[in-house]
Design a protein around this motif. Structure first.
Motif, PDB file in Angstrom:
ATOM      1  N   THR A 168     -70.752 -44.545 -13.841  1.00 26.60           N
ATOM      2  CA  THR A 168     -70.254 -44.945 -15.128  1.00 26.60           C
ATOM      3  C   THR A 168     -68.641 -44.959 -14.085  1.00 26.60           C
ATOM      4  O   THR A 168     -67.815 -46.000 -14.418  1.00 26.60           O
ATOM      5  N   SER A 169     -68.330 -44.019 -13.371  1.00 28.03           N
ATOM      6  CA  SER A 169     -67.197 -44.252 -12.808  1.00 28.03           C
ATOM      7  C   SER A 169     -66.833 -45.394 -11.683  1.00 28.03           C
ATOM      8  O   SER A 169     -65.729 -45.646 -11.614  1.00 28.03           O
ATOM      9  N   ARG A 170     -67.939 -46.012 -11.254  1.00 27.45           N
ATOM     10  CA  ARG A 170     -67.798 -46.929 -10.615  1.00 27.45           C
ATOM     11  C   ARG A 170     -67.846 -48.417 -11.218  1.00 27.45           C
ATOM     12  O   ARG A 170     -67.204 -49.261 -10.546  1.00 27.45           O
ATOM     13  N   THR A 171     -68.289 -48.352 -12.368  1.00 28.19           N
ATOM     14  CA  THR A 171     -68.361 -49.522 -13.114  1.00 28.19           C
ATOM     15  C   THR A 171     -67.527 -49.486 -14.348  1.00 28.19           C
ATOM     16  O   THR A 171     -67.442 -50.667 -15.124  1.00 28.19           O
ATOM     17  N   GLU A 172     -66.657 -48.399 -14.687  1.00 31.22           N
ATOM     18  CA  GLU A 172     -66.064 -48.259 -15.849  1.00 31.22           C
ATOM     19  C   GLU A 172     -64.889 -49.355 -15.777  1.00 31.22           C
ATOM     20  O   GLU A 172     -64.528 -50.017 -16.888  1.00 31.22           O
ATOM     21  N   ALA A 173     -64.225 -49.623 -14.708  1.00 32.63           N
ATOM     22  CA  ALA A 173     -63.050 -50.553 -14.804  1.00 32.63           C
ATOM     23  C   ALA A 173     -63.456 -51.918 -14.821  1.00 32.63           C
ATOM     24  O   ALA A 173     -63.033 -52.703 -15.580  1.00 32.63           O
ATOM     25  N   TRP A 174     -64.627 -52.275 -14.096  1.00 32.88           N
ATOM     26  CA  TRP A 174     -65.121 -53.501 -14.401  1.00 32.88           C
ATOM     27  C   TRP A 174     -65.601 -53.995 -15.587  1.00 32.88           C
ATOM     28  O   TRP A 174     -65.157 -55.133 -16.338  1.00 32.88           O
ATOM     29  N   PHE A 224     -64.500 -52.607 -18.604  1.00 38.81           N
ATOM     30  CA  PHE A 224     -63.138 -52.691 -19.225  1.00 38.81           C
ATOM     31  C   PHE A 224     -62.526 -53.960 -19.232  1.00 38.81           C
ATOM     32  O   PHE A 224     -62.086 -54.792 -20.011  1.00 38.81           O
ATOM     33  N   LEU A 225     -62.544 -54.410 -17.793  1.00 39.51           N
ATOM     34  CA  LEU A 225     -61.632 -55.775 -17.651  1.00 39.51           C
ATOM     35  C   LEU A 225     -62.531 -56.858 -18.584  1.00 39.51           C
ATOM     36  O   LEU A 225     -62.283 -57.866 -18.874  1.00 39.51           O
ATOM     37  N   GLU A 226     -64.099 -56.809 -18.349  1.00 42.49           N
ATOM     38  CA  GLU A 226     -64.865 -57.653 -19.326  1.00 42.49           C
ATOM     39  C   GLU A 226     -64.765 -57.826 -20.494  1.00 42.49           C
ATOM     40  O   GLU A 226     -64.784 -58.680 -21.356  1.00 42.49           O
TER      41      GLU A 226
END
Length: 283
Positions: free
Chosen positions: A127-133, A135-137
């Motif tokens: 989750t920490s590695r993909t949360e930003a991506w 959120f942008l999606e």
């Protein structure tokens, strides 16, 4: 003489009154009665002539299933045996490792807690590695939806007609104001050229012409009775009944396609209080 009379009287004794039985089914017999013979036998109550052949009260699927029951039992038994053997083959090494490294109930509990902790750490890392991506999606999807809203893609037919009428009124008012200003200025100057100056077009401020057709979501064919929404028909006998759904209460289930609820307005607002599983509206 007294002794001779007393000896025959000894044979007569009063028996104890019995209160059990006395019905017809308690009497032994050599043959089975024709009526209700299943009461006297240890066998299924359905006669063979009714079990193996058609009956006026049997559905055709009943005889079809009875004819194929041995094959189905064979298939289901083999599937269960295969799954059980596969599960044992996979779980046996794992259980052997667990028994070797985690002897006793306490160590197994600690191992289960460790597995849960490891799973939570793994999920937290992903989750920490993909949360930003992600959120942008979500922001990108929101931007696309907001753009469609501002373009009027989700307006109804009435809203589109009101918007076009309002734009027409504003354009008419603007052109009338421009004409009155131009004719007043040209009349005061007594010059036709002055009138033409007001009619000059600025290429950098050209108004957009309204599109004759606005493509909107409500223009898509939708509904059970819409001929444009039908591709290939099917037989009426294959159409499911209106009450064949487990997600609404008994009785009429309404029309989900046309968004028609099966309850009146006071109950419709509390739909979640009257159904076992609530279906939220989609439009």
């Amino acid at each position: 003489m007294a002794i001779r009379v007393s000896q025959p009287l000894r044979a007569f004794r009063l028996a104890r009154a019995l209160r059990a039985g006395g019905a017809d089914d308690a009497k032994p017999r050599w043959t089975l009665p024709e009526a209700d013979y299943h009461k006297y036998t240890y066998q299924p109550s359905i006669p063979d002539k009714h079990f193996n052949i058609g009956h006026w009260n049997y559905a055709p699927i009943t005889m079809w299933l009875r004819a194929r029951r041995p094959a189905m039992e064979k298939v289901l038994g083999d599937v269960w045996s295969t799954l059980k053997c596969t599960g044992n083959a996979v779980s046996a090494p794992v259980m052997g490792v667990v028994e070797t490294n985690l002897p006793g109930f306490g160590y197994k509990v600690l191992g289960a807690l460790g597995a849960l902790l490891g799973y939570n750490l793994f999920v937290m890392n992903v989750t920490s590695r993909t949360e930003a991506w992600m959120f942008l999606e979500k922001l990108r999807l929101y931007a696309v939806g907001d753009e469609l809203v501002h373009k009027g893609f989700f307006m109804s037919d009435a809203e589109d007609a009101d918007t076009r009428k309002e734009a027409f009124d504003h354009t008419t008012e603007r052109l009338n104001s421009l004409w009155e200003e131009a004719i007043a200025d040209a009349t005061q100057a007594r010059s036709f050229d002055r009138l033409c100056q007001h009619l000059e077009v600025d290429p950098s401020h050209l108004p957009d012409l309204p599109a004759p057709i606005s493509w909107r979501f409500s223009m898509m064919p939708y509904g059970r009775d819409d001929p444009d929404a039908k591709t290939f028909g099917f037989a009426a006998v294959d159409t499911p009944g209106s009450s064949n759904t487990p997600l609404l209460d008994l009785g009429s289930t309404g029309d989900y396609i046309d968004r028609q609820d099966n309850k009146s307005n006071p109950i419709r607002k509390g739909r979640h209080m009257y159904t076992a599983a609530y279906l939220p509206p989609t439009k």
